[in-house]
Every structure is written in C-alpha cells, then in structure tokens.
Design a protein around this motif. Structure first.
Motif: not given
Length: 352
Positions: A333-351
């Motif tokens: 729920n942190t702002d940093a993680f929400v922002r990261a969802q649109g980048g590479e971090i978001g992609k790897i978390i989604q597999g």
C-alpha cells in the motif's frame, strides 16, 4: 526381436503447493489420501495446514506405538453375559465422540506392525468398528516414509493401501520452503543460502549412523539455533543438525554474507551502492534487504531493486520484492510500490 521395455510405474510426485490443493479438494469430500515421502519434509504439517484452512479439527494417531485393540476397542461382556462388545478408547473414542469436521491422520503408518495395520482396514474403508460407526464428518489421512528411507518402514498391507482414494509422494521444493520461512521469521541468511543451494534442502541419509541429514524439518531446527548458538560453536552445532557436509557449505556462505555491506549502508545511497556480481552474494543481499524492508524505507529498497533488475538480475529483484511483501503485507500500500507497479517491478511481480 526383443520386446520394448515396460515403463517403470512410480507414485505421482507432488510439491507442497500441489498437495495442499489436492487435500483441500479431497477433505470436504471425505476422500482419504496416503502421503509418502522422506522423513522431515512436512507431510503432517501440510495436513495440519489443510485442516485449519477447511475448518477441521485434527487428530493425529501413531500406529507404530499402537496395539490392534486401539482400532477395534476393548472387548467387554454384554449386559446379559452372552456376547461381547468392543468399547472404544483413546483416539478411537475421541473420533467416535467428535462433534464437528475432523481429519484423523494415521502418521508413520508404514512403521506399524501388520496386525495393527490389518485392524484398521474396516475403519478406513467403512468408518465402522463392529456395530459402531464413526460420524460422517471424520476424514482419514495417512502419512508414511518409504522403505528406502531407513525409517523402520517394512511396507503397508495392500488391502490397507487400497482403502485410500489416492497415494501420492511429497517432494519438497525450495520455493515452498522459503515461502514458509519468510512467514515464520527464519533468518534471512538461511533463506539466501538454501536458494543458492536448493539441492541441500532435502538429502537422503547415506548411512545408518546416528546422525542428522538435511531436510525441511532439520533446517527449521537450525533456524532456531542460529539466534542462540555461540559463534565459536556454529560449525559443531549445525553439523549435528543437518550433517557435516551441509553445515560446512553453510558456514562458507555465512562467511560471504557477513562481509557484505549492511542493509543500512546500501539504503543510504541506493542509487550508487554496489551490486554484487557473485551469485551467492546476490542471494544474500536480496534476502537481507527483504527482511529489512519497512514502510519507511521501501522506496529506497525499490530504487536498489530497479538497479538489480536493470543489471540483468530479474530473478533476484522478484525474490526481493516478493519476500518483502510476504513479511510485511502493508508494503503493497506504500506510494513507492504503487508507483512501481507500472514499471519492471510490476511486471516481475505479475510473472510477465
């Protein structure tokens, strides 16, 4: 012309996640399952986890220390003295009088004597003991080591095996063990080590000597001792828990781990802090940062993680973020993680 060789039949092998899924489907349908596998890999722990998830109480019996009367009841003269009835006691009495959904696990079934196994046949097939019947909410499970495991298993009678809806073999995996370890506050350095050396998660004993060998159970014990063992006794203590070879490998890894920059020093300058090139060191750094992550520093953790991913360490970035979220769900729920969802971090978390 020689006939083609017939394929060798083997039991289906399931990892812990697959076994949990199977049992979660079978238990509500009252379908009994026999689970086989090496000692210490979590067979009974998984049954306990499924019991909690499906709203069942859990009763664990140990047939290896039972007598046939434990499964039949004690013979007792009827009121008129012309016949005998069997009075349930112990675990049988508890199951007979249970009031809600119950899993009854027959643990270490393969170590029981043939007479004890035979006494369970009617119970397993029909849920009856003579004229008495178990409540319909009781579901049987069985667990056993294999004959090759040096665990005192001589086998299970074929009529007993056939009373289980399916027989499966559990094979532990590092991903399942580390997911458990993260939730149970296992030291980050041990998680990192077993990711680096997954072949050491579970190793069969090579001798009949009185010594331990690596298994999910013994690594769990080692995790507890890491917090209290004096530094000068580490190798001796760990050798007694997982064997000399595995303990020596662990100590070599800990030597690398302890020379790495601290999480604090990395997060002071996440844009420039060095990223290890050595695989073992990368496992160590990512595990340490995941354990160190909190809502106040997660933006800096993600900055460093982005650099790991950009440098080709996609797998390590995924492990770092997933472990951090497993330890502290609020990080999602942190702002940093929400922002990261649109980048590479978001992609790897989604597999992806």
């Amino acid at each position: 012309m020689n006939a083609p060789a017939s394929p060798v039949a083997t039991r289906p092998t399931l990892n812990p996640a697959q076994l949990i899924e199977l049992l979660t489907a079978y238990v509500p349908a009252r379908l009994p399952v026999l689970i086989t596998g090496r000692p210490g890999i979590g067979k009974s722990d998984i049954v306990a986890q499924v019991a909690r998830a499906t709203g069942h109480d859990l009763l664990i019996s140990h047939p290896v220390v039972e007598d046939p009367t434990d499964s039949k009841g004690l013979p007792f003269p009827s009121a008129d003295g012309t016949s005998a009835i069997h009075l349930p006691f112990g675990d049988l009495e508890r199951a007979m009088n249970s009031k809600g959904p119950l899993i009854w696990l027959q643990d270490d079934l393969g170590q029981a004597t043939p007479a004890v196994q035979a006494a369970k046949m009617q119970l397993l097939l029909t849920g009856r003991v003579g004229t008495q019947e178990l409540p319909r909410h009781v579901t049987f499970m069985g667990a056993t080591n294999r004959r090759s495991d040096n665990a005192g298993v001589t086998g299970i009678l074929d009529p007993v095996i056939s009373r289980f809806a399916t027989v499966v073999e559990l094979e532990p995996t590092v991903s399942d063990w580390t997911a458990w370890a993260v939730h149970n506050d296992v030291p980050a350095e041990l998680i990192a080590f077993l990711r680096f050396r997954p072949d050491l998660l579970s190793v069969g004993k090579k001798s009949r000597d009185i010594e331990n060998s690596p298994s999910p159970r013994t690594w769990g014990f080692l995790a507890k001792t890491m917090r209290v063992v004096p530094k000068g006794l580490e190798l001796l203590s760990y050798s007694g828990t997982v064997g000399v070879e595995a303990a020596t490998e662990l100590m070599s890894f800990l030597g690398i781990y302890r020379q790495l920059p601290s999480p604090d020093s990395i997060l002071l300058n996440p844009d420039t802090a060095p990223i290890p090139e050595n695989t073992s060191a990368l496992y160590a750094v990512t595990a340490a940062l995941a354990a160190y992550s909190n809502e106040g520093n997660f933006d800096r953790v993600l900055t460093y993680t982005d650099r790991i991913i950009s440098g080709g360490g996609r797998e390590f970035g995924a492990l770092l973020v997933r472990d951090a979220l497993r330890r502290t769900a609020a990080l999602a729920n942190t702002d940093a993680f929400v922002r990261a969802q649109g980048g590479e971090i978001g992609k790897i978390i989604q597999g992806n």
